[in-house]
Design an enzyme around this catalytic site. Structure first.
Site: not given
Length: 420
Positions: A323, A374
């Site tokens: 991440y 994203y």
């Protein structure tokens, strides 16, 4: 008698594991858009499109779907089920996390299936940034919230939380502010250089360059990185993830059922979410967190449990989907998951170890949050599944095991190991 019964119960629980009990069998998504460009789509329309695409990829239908394992206000299961015509919801739950729950939501789905609470679970994120600004504004299209709300998401907003109010008077208002302090402390303790963060940004941009769906594909040089405007020192504009719109869904079923479906299964070897209790509030409250935990990604306890459940170590992981809402957190996760010693993440990255094709552990081969899109961690799961299927655009040869993480963020953070 009560004590003996309790002991037997605990022993039974300790033997329970989700290892290899479930598998991801379907992936689906919409196109990705830059923030505000997804009109006339809505979060609901995109959610339904992604779910139907994932079910079709698996060779399943809406009639098979009976579970929702979601996170970060991904959707309202009741509304989505009504729109799609789901016959019955048997399970609907979410980890208490934002982006930190993305990988953990797969573990939640596996637990529901292993426990007989559901037979076919969807994990989903549907995102329109204009609906999720949490009272703030974007800075040049990057994630730079002015405040962090207790309500969040498209299903209600609250005021500023007490933990945020504690530091707000000092101007500490956004995730970027918090992670800039963690980054600065790591630099101070270990001599980490901004060149390492630049390498994260450049390598992931190179990975996105030949992917038609990726939103950031133009070349990125070291000069480009150091010329970028500083946002929250030492984080510049390119260290921040972009804001984007879109939806991604994945379908999880039991391992036995997965064998007979359309796609090769990606088995869930292990999944864990949580983190160090003293690190969790650290990204906003900065108190009672010792250096060895503060200057980290908060993932170390999760990594330890993950490897223990799977029965493997970092040396057996072929590709890591980490991440990357802020580029330094990739460096810190490499340390916390054991790919390099604590404090040596900077040199490890600068030596080219995360590069596709040439690195010892290819990282974010799709471009990650920074360059692909994203969608709060879901693109990482899709990339992991495609790597295991052997269909990724930047395919790592011989991939058998993939690591996916969620967060760093307010706890819980999470990690999941998938295998072919």
């Amino acid at each position: 008698m009560t004590k003996r019964a309790s002991t037997r119960f605990l022993i039974t629980l300790s033997a329970v594991t989700i290892k290899d009990q479930a598998a991801v069998v379907g992936i689906g998504r919409t196109p990705y858009w830059k923030r505000g460009q997804s009109h006339p789509e809505t979060e609901m329309s995109m959610a339904c499109t992604a779910i139907l695409d994932a079910l079709d990829d698996a060779g399943l239908s809406v009639a098979d779907l009976d579970g929702f394992s979601i996170y970060a206000h991904a959707c309202d299961p009741a509304t989505v089920a009504a729109v799609l015509g789901v016959p019955e919801i048997r399970f609907a739950a979410a980890p208490t996390a934002g982006g930190g729950g993305s990988a953990g939501a797969l573990g939640l789905a596996a637990a529901a299936i292993a426990g007989g609470l559901a037979t076919c679970c969807v994990t989903l994120m549907s995102l329109q940034q204009l609906n999720r600004r949490l009272g703030g504004t974007a800075v040049d299209g990057v994630l730079a919230y002015a405040t962090m709300s207790t309500g969040g998401g498209g299903y209600g907003r609250g005021g500023m939380s007490p933990s945020v109010a504690f530091t707000a008077n000092n101007g500490m208002l956004s995730p970027g502010h918090g992670f800039s302090l963690i980054t600065a402390r790591h630099m101070h303790l270990y001599g980490t250089r901004r060149e390492a963060f630049a390498e994260v940004c450049m390598s992931q941009r190179d990975n996105a360059a030949n992917r038609p769906m990726s939103l950031q594909r133009e070349p990125l040089t070291l000069d480009d990185y150091f010329d970028a405007r500083m946002v929250s020192d030492p984080l510049c504009l390119l260290d921040y993830t972009m804001e984007s719109d879109g939806a991604v869904a994945v379908i999880t079923v039991s391992a036995d059922r997965a064998k007979d479906l359309k796609q090769p299964p990606a088995y869930i070897m292990a999944s864990a979410h949580g983190g160090s209790g003293r690190w969790g509030p650290g990204i906003f409250r900065y108190c009672q967190t010792p250096d060895e935990e503060f200057a980290s990604s908060g993932h170390r306890p999760v990594a330890e449990r993950l490897y223990e459940m799977a029965g493997v170590g970092p040396e057996e992981v072929d590709v890591a989907l980490l991440y990357d809402h802020f580029s330094p957190m990739v460096v810190l996760q490499l340390e916390d998951y054991g790919f390099c010693p604590i404090g040596e993440g900077g040199p490890f990255v600068q030596d080219g170890n995360i590069r596709f094709e040439t690195g010892s552990i290819p990282v974010n081969t799709h471009g990650g949050n920074l360059s692909d899109a994203y969608i709060i961690g879901m693109t990482h799961i899709v990339e992991a599944v495609e790597q295991l299927r052997g269909t990724a655009i930047n395919q790592v040869e011989g991939t058998e095991i993939a690591l996916v993480t969620g967060g760093p963020a307010s706890l819980p953070v999470s990690g999941t190991l998938l295998r072919r």
